[in-house]
Design a protein around this motif. Structure first.
Motif, PDB file in Angstrom:
ATOM      1  N   GLY A   1       0.769  -1.233   0.000  1.00 43.15           N
ATOM      2  CA  GLY A   1       0.000   0.000   0.000  1.00 43.15           C
ATOM      3  C   GLY A   1       0.798   1.280   0.000  1.00 43.15           C
ATOM      4  N   LEU A   2       2.088   1.233  -0.336  1.00 46.68           N
ATOM      5  CA  LEU A   2       2.877   2.460  -0.368  1.00 46.68           C
ATOM      6  C   LEU A   2       2.428   3.361  -1.514  1.00 46.68           C
ATOM      7  N   LEU A   3       2.578   4.672  -1.316  1.00 45.64           N
ATOM      8  CA  LEU A   3       2.158   5.634  -2.318  1.00 45.64           C
ATOM      9  C   LEU A   3       3.066   5.602  -3.543  1.00 45.64           C
ATOM     10  N   SER A   4       2.498   5.992  -4.676  1.00 41.95           N
ATOM     11  CA  SER A   4       3.287   6.114  -5.890  1.00 41.95           C
ATOM     12  C   SER A   4       4.307   7.238  -5.748  1.00 41.95           C
ATOM     13  N   HIS A   5       5.451   7.066  -6.386  1.00 38.24           N
ATOM     14  CA  HIS A   5       6.485   8.097  -6.406  1.00 38.24           C
ATOM     15  C   HIS A   5       6.326   9.017  -7.615  1.00 38.24           C
ATOM     16  N   ALA A   6       5.211   8.897  -8.304  1.00 42.57           N
ATOM     17  CA  ALA A   6       4.998   9.650  -9.535  1.00 42.57           C
ATOM     18  C   ALA A   6       3.554  10.134  -9.599  1.00 42.57           C
ATOM     19  N   VAL A   7       3.279  10.955 -10.612  1.00 42.42           N
ATOM     20  CA  VAL A   7       1.911  11.340 -10.934  1.00 42.42           C
ATOM     21  C   VAL A   7       1.785  11.265 -12.448  1.00 42.42           C
ATOM     22  N   ARG A   8       0.824  10.478 -12.923  1.00 52.11           N
ATOM     23  CA  ARG A   8       0.718  10.199 -14.354  1.00 52.11           C
ATOM     24  C   ARG A   8      -0.241  11.177 -15.032  1.00 52.11           C
ATOM     25  N   ILE A   9       0.244  12.366 -15.294  1.00 53.32           N
ATOM     26  CA  ILE A   9      -0.569  13.392 -15.950  1.00 53.32           C
ATOM     27  C   ILE A   9      -0.585  13.119 -17.453  1.00 53.32           C
ATOM     28  N   PRO A  10      -1.758  13.097 -18.082  1.00 56.11           N
ATOM     29  CA  PRO A  10      -1.832  12.796 -19.524  1.00 56.11           C
ATOM     30  C   PRO A  10      -0.961  13.715 -20.368  1.00 56.11           C
ATOM     31  N   PHE A  11      -0.507  13.185 -21.474  1.00 51.03           N
ATOM     32  CA  PHE A  11       0.447  13.882 -22.339  1.00 51.03           C
ATOM     33  C   PHE A  11      -0.032  15.273 -22.723  1.00 51.03           C
ATOM     34  N   LYS A  12      -1.269  15.398 -23.169  1.00 45.74           N
ATOM     35  CA  LYS A  12      -1.779  16.674 -23.683  1.00 45.74           C
ATOM     36  C   LYS A  12      -2.374  17.567 -22.597  1.00 45.74           C
ATOM     37  N   ALA A  13      -2.355  17.120 -21.343  1.00 52.84           N
ATOM     38  CA  ALA A  13      -2.995  17.886 -20.267  1.00 52.84           C
ATOM     39  C   ALA A  13      -2.333  19.247 -20.082  1.00 52.84           C
ATOM     40  N   LYS A  14      -3.144  20.243 -19.785  1.00 56.87           N
ATOM     41  CA  LYS A  14      -2.662  21.596 -19.542  1.00 56.87           C
ATOM     42  C   LYS A  14      -2.581  21.906 -18.049  1.00 56.87           C
TER      43      LYS A  14
ATOM     44  N   ALA B   1       8.941  17.069 -19.774  1.00 56.76           N
ATOM     45  CA  ALA B   1       8.899  15.736 -20.393  1.00 56.76           C
ATOM     46  C   ALA B   1       8.238  15.804 -21.768  1.00 56.76           C
ATOM     47  N   ARG B   2       7.132  16.490 -21.831  1.00 60.83           N
ATOM     48  CA  ARG B   2       6.393  16.562 -23.101  1.00 60.83           C
ATOM     49  C   ARG B   2       7.161  17.337 -24.164  1.00 60.83           C
ATOM     50  N   ASN B   3       7.591  18.550 -23.823  1.00 63.80           N
ATOM     51  CA  ASN B   3       8.131  19.452 -24.841  1.00 63.80           C
ATOM     52  C   ASN B   3       9.611  19.264 -25.120  1.00 63.80           C
ATOM     53  N   PHE B   4      10.367  18.817 -24.095  1.00 62.68           N
ATOM     54  CA  PHE B   4      11.805  18.660 -24.279  1.00 62.68           C
ATOM     55  C   PHE B   4      12.179  17.205 -24.552  1.00 62.68           C
ATOM     56  N   ILE B   5      11.832  16.319 -23.639  1.00 58.18           N
ATOM     57  CA  ILE B   5      12.242  14.922 -23.797  1.00 58.18           C
ATOM     58  C   ILE B   5      11.548  14.271 -24.982  1.00 58.18           C
ATOM     59  N   TYR B   6      10.240  14.526 -25.139  1.00 55.68           N
ATOM     60  CA  TYR B   6       9.475  13.885 -26.217  1.00 55.68           C
ATOM     61  C   TYR B   6       9.230  14.796 -27.413  1.00 55.68           C
ATOM     62  N   HIS B   7       9.789  15.985 -27.375  1.00 56.74           N
ATOM     63  CA  HIS B   7       9.695  16.894 -28.524  1.00 56.74           C
ATOM     64  C   HIS B   7       8.244  17.127 -28.933  1.00 56.74           C
ATOM     65  N   ASP B   8       7.343  17.126 -27.955  1.00 51.62           N
ATOM     66  CA  ASP B   8       5.907  17.325 -28.168  1.00 51.62           C
ATOM     67  C   ASP B   8       5.349  16.344 -29.189  1.00 51.62           C
ATOM     68  N   ASN B   9       5.858  15.124 -29.163  1.00 48.35           N
ATOM     69  CA  ASN B   9       5.436  14.096 -30.112  1.00 48.35           C
ATOM     70  C   ASN B   9       4.911  12.900 -29.327  1.00 48.35           C
ATOM     71  N   LYS B  10       3.604  12.774 -29.256  1.00 47.33           N
ATOM     72  CA  LYS B  10       2.989  11.726 -28.455  1.00 47.33           C
ATOM     73  C   LYS B  10       3.302  10.335 -28.999  1.00 47.33           C
TER      74      LYS B  10
END
Length: 265
Positions: free
Chosen positions: A74-87, A209-218
């Protein structure tokens, strides 16, 4: 949007789903920066809690939350999974009852640490989670659905893209955490940041992550194929890593100062 975008080329392979953030070196660096931000009264309270388990510095507990993963249910996640296109961050969507995320972990740990009536060992446990979680939320691939689990070929070595961001780029600096932390703290281009909130920290990481690592390419972000990184990938990425480590450390220190103020007479 933030820094020059590295080029990525695709080829085929498999991928893994295990994720950590920053690695021991990065988390220690964040903790050292945070400790330097503490007021004398906050530092005294922190040291009193650390002494319960024989620790002296925040860096001593920086990776504790990773070390216990898998040992407690039951430990908490170390992340938050925000959708790619989310503002924006949306708690109902991104941090619900089934997926308690790192933002919830920061809020819950902060509440417990700030409670002077809580048991000392429980407050220490909250401190250990908080030190780690604030570092985690500043790792870009911990704030987006697509966590970088594709294999990444870089020179003669292969890691997951996530591993490159949490460990390999930091290690490529060839500085121990103490030296790295002090160099970051002495760089005025990195230390002038706004405190903000955990939600804002998460959206900063998401957008990097979206704009730099993934070059805004889903399509790249969702691909199960491996990637081959160009020779200049490190040069382009290091400024991002340094900025995120510095921001995490400064913000953690400021947060602890808010949670552990001087006792009122």
């Amino acid at each position: 949007m933030y820094w020059a975008k590295p080029l990525i080329f695709l080829i085929a392979t498999t991928f893994s789903a295990v994720t950590f953030a920053w690695g021991n070196e990065g988390h220690r660096t964040v903790a050292i920066i945070a400790e330097a931000e503490l007021t004398s009264t906050t530092k005294a309270q922190v040291q009193q809690l650390l002494a319960l388990e024989g620790h002296k510095h925040l860096a001593d507990i920086a990776s504790w939350a990773d070390n216990i993963r898998g040992s407690e249910p039951g430990l908490l996640s170390h992340a938050v999974r925000i959708p790619f296109k989310a503002k924006y961050y949306k708690p109902v969507r991104d941090c619900n009852r089934k997926t308690r995320c790192v933002i919830y972990g920061i809020d819950r740990s902060s509440e417990l640490l700030a409670n002077p009536n809580a048991a000392p060992l429980e407050r220490l446990r909250a401190l250990k989670f908080l030190v780690h979680f604030v570092g985690d939320i500043h790792q870009p691939l911990h704030a987006i659905e697509q966590t970088g689990q594709m294999h990444a070929h870089w020179g003669k070595r292969t890691w997951t893209l996530h591993k490159i961001w949490d460990t390999i780029l930091v290690r490529s600096l060839k500085q121990n955490p103490e030296t790295l932390a002090h160099s970051l703290m002495n760089d005025p281009t990195l230390t002038n940041i706004q405190q903000g909130s955990p939600e804002q920290w998460a959206m900063e990481s998401h957008d990097i992550a979206r704009n730099f690592i993934y070059h805004d390419n889903k399509k790249i972000a969702q691909s199960k194929e491996s990637i081959t990184l160009t020779n200049d990938y490190r040069q382009n990425s290091i400024p991002v890593v340094k900025a995120r480590l510095t921001a995490a450390g400064i913000r953690l220190g400021r947060l602890l100062n808010q949670l552990l103020p001087p006792s009122r007479p």
